[in-house]
Design a protein around this motif. Structure first.
Motif, mmCIF file in Angstrom:
data_model
loop_
_atom_site.group_PDB
_atom_site.id
_atom_site.type_symbol
_atom_site.label_atom_id
_atom_site.label_comp_id
_atom_site.label_asym_id
_atom_site.label_seq_id
_atom_site.Cartn_x
_atom_site.Cartn_y
_atom_site.Cartn_z
ATOM 1 N N UNK A 45 -9.341 -6.433 -6.312
ATOM 2 C CA UNK A 45 -9.387 -5.804 -7.643
ATOM 3 C C UNK A 45 -8.617 -6.584 -8.704
ATOM 4 N N UNK A 46 -7.665 -7.404 -8.293
ATOM 5 C CA UNK A 46 -6.885 -8.159 -9.277
ATOM 6 C C UNK A 46 -7.565 -9.447 -9.708
ATOM 7 N N UNK A 77 -16.406 -10.454 -11.798
ATOM 8 C CA UNK A 77 -17.614 -11.272 -11.815
ATOM 9 C C UNK A 77 -18.809 -10.523 -11.230
ATOM 10 N N UNK A 78 -18.619 -9.243 -11.024
ATOM 11 C CA UNK A 78 -19.700 -8.437 -10.457
ATOM 12 C C UNK A 78 -20.917 -8.366 -11.370
ATOM 13 N N UNK A 123 -16.581 -16.141 -6.692
ATOM 14 C CA UNK A 123 -16.499 -14.684 -6.618
ATOM 15 C C UNK A 123 -16.490 -14.226 -5.166
ATOM 16 N N UNK A 124 -15.621 -13.298 -4.858
ATOM 17 C CA UNK A 124 -15.592 -12.635 -3.557
ATOM 18 C C UNK A 124 -15.840 -11.149 -3.774
ATOM 19 N N UNK A 125 -16.857 -10.641 -3.112
ATOM 20 C CA UNK A 125 -17.262 -9.251 -3.362
ATOM 21 C C UNK A 125 -17.472 -8.524 -2.036
ATOM 22 N N UNK A 126 -17.539 -7.208 -2.134
ATOM 23 C CA UNK A 126 -17.891 -6.336 -1.015
ATOM 24 C C UNK A 126 -19.251 -5.687 -1.302
#
Length: 249
Positions: free
Chosen positions: A180-181, A185-186, A236-239
């Motif tokens: 979250x910090x 970039x979602x 970007x790292x996303x879930x």
């Protein structure tokens, strides 16, 4: 004098005639209905039609019940009991009472059995059709095999398993930042979803997170696999998660 007294006494036989005769009290509604059925079923051909109606109604209802997934033993026992009960009425119909009249209740039973089956079966069938036509929520039955965090170019396989197969799947995915910090970039992330099995194999849908993708599956598909390709901005790292999933017709 004797003749006058005798004529003044009511005739006791007057009350033993037809229960629907003039001046006599009306019988209960059930007995009136049975009397009407007995009078209408005076001919042998009417009894034959009633028995045929029993056969068609009971066996037809049993076939529908079995097709919809009823226990074969329960369906068979129920249908056999109803048919045996109807058949047991046939020898009684030929009998005559002390007054020479045919029996009252056996013809009535031959009418009541199909009516009872229809009275119970038709609402039950209508309820089943209504419930079966509603979408099935399978959101919590979707398994994702990808371990977060996900980056650009990663592929996740989404597997849907259900005991209530339907020919169409509508699914939406959600993407959230893994950290979250980290910079947001979602909004620039895109998804390419491809079906991997069934009649709708190799269907490709492209869109953004939250968009609903619809796939035709064909009949009887209890397991559906989708390949989800992530197109995210570099770094970007996303879930990835499932926002909603429904099966319908």
């Amino acid at each position: 004098m004797t003749n006058d007294v005798t004529s003044a006494i009511p005739d006791a036989s007057a009350g033993t005639g037809s229960p629907e005769g003039d001046g006599s009290p009306r019988p209960p509604w059930l007995r009136r209905a049975a009397l009407r059925v007995r009078d209408a079923a005076a001919g042998a051909w009417v009894i034959t039609l009633l028995l045929l109606a029993d056969l068609v109604t009971v066996l037809g209802a049993g076939a529908v019940w079995l097709t919809l997934g009823g226990d074969p033993a329960v369906v068979g026992v129920t249908a056999a009991a109803l048919l045996a009960f109807a058949a047991a009425m046939l020898p009684l119909i030929a009998r005559r009472g002390p007054d020479g009249q045919p029996p009252l209740w056996p013809p009535f039973v031959l009418v009541v059995i199909p009516l009872a089956v229809l009275a119970v079966g038709l609402p039950a069938l209508g309820t089943w059709i209504f419930l079966d036509s509603r979408p099935v929520d399978v959101t919590h039955r979707v398994a994702l095999d990808g371990a977060p965090p996900l980056v650009n170019g990663d592929t996740v396989v989404a597997t849907v398993r259900t005991d209530d197969p339907k020919p169409r799947l509508t699914i939406a995915f959600d993407v959230a930042p893994h950290n979250p910090a980290a910079p947001v970039c979602v909004p620039g992330t895109k998804l390419t979803v491809t079906s991997k099995a069934g009649a709708g194999r190799d269907q490709v849908r492209t869109g953004v997170p939250g968009e609903k993708f619809t796939f035709g599956l064909g009949r009887g598909m209890r397991e559906v696999e989708l390949s989800v390709l992530l197109d995210a901005e570099p770094g970007c790292e996303v879930n990835l998660s499932v926002a909603s999933a429904h099966l319908d017709d």
